[in-house]
Write a protein that holds these residues in place. Structure first.
Motif, short mmCIF file in Angstrom:
data_model
loop_
_atom_site.label_atom_id
_atom_site.label_comp_id
_atom_site.label_asym_id
_atom_site.label_seq_id
_atom_site.Cartn_x
_atom_site.Cartn_y
_atom_site.Cartn_z
N ALA A 1 0.84 -1.20 0.00
CA ALA A 1 0.00 0.00 0.00
C ALA A 1 0.87 1.25 0.00
N GLN A 2 2.00 1.20 0.66
CA GLN A 2 2.86 2.39 0.74
C GLN A 2 3.69 2.59 -0.52
N GLN A 3 3.57 1.69 -1.49
CA GLN A 3 4.19 1.94 -2.78
C GLN A 3 3.43 3.03 -3.54
N PHE A 4 2.20 3.28 -3.13
CA PHE A 4 1.44 4.39 -3.67
C PHE A 4 1.84 5.65 -2.90
N ARG A 5 2.32 6.63 -3.60
CA ARG A 5 2.95 7.79 -2.97
C ARG A 5 2.02 8.52 -2.00
N ARG A 6 0.76 8.68 -2.37
CA ARG A 6 -0.15 9.43 -1.49
C ARG A 6 -0.44 8.69 -0.20
#
Length: 137
Positions: A98-103
């Protein structure tokens, strides 16, 4: 961010402010997870969830709390399974995806509602990616 998950599927998600602890959210998240999946055999949490009240809340819901003991606790009062605790890395891997998505990683959103909505969308993408190969034409 607190997640109750099974494999690559989040069952219940909530967001807390940075200065707040995750432990008070255990019971509401457990109730929400039990409403989606009627039987949960084991809850795996870190030492932040090591407390008699939280462990008893799990046992009242017929969920085995597999939580390592803090160093100042009596090891004979509560047992925990090291082998089962290793399954906790599944939730950590899900959070890493999930934290691979920058936001999600930077948390640009100020409102909890906005961030939580985006988090649900990202977790849906992760689940969809697991079920099908979305990169093929």
């Amino acid at each position: 961010m607190v997640v109750a998950a099974d494999e690559d599927t989040a069952l219940a998600v909530d967001v807390v402010p940075g200065q707040a602890g995750d432990a008070p959210l255990l019971e509401p998240l457990l109730d929400r997870a039990l409403s989606r999946v009627p039987v949960i055999d084991e809850l795996v949490g870190d030492k932040a969830f090591d407390g008699d009240a939280l462990r008893c809340a799990c046992l009242e819901r017929d969920v085995n709390p597999n939580i390592p003991l803090r160093s100042n606790r009596d090891p004979e009062r509560w047992a925990w399974d090291e082998e089962g605790y290793r399954e906790r890395n599944r939730v950590e891997r899900l959070l890493g995806k999930a934290q691979q998505f920058r936001r999600i990683a930077t948390r640009y959103d100020k409102l909890k509602r906005t961030y939580l909505g985006l988090l649900h969308l990202v977790l849906g993408f992760i689940r969809l990616r697991k079920q099908t190969n979305v990169n093929t034409a």
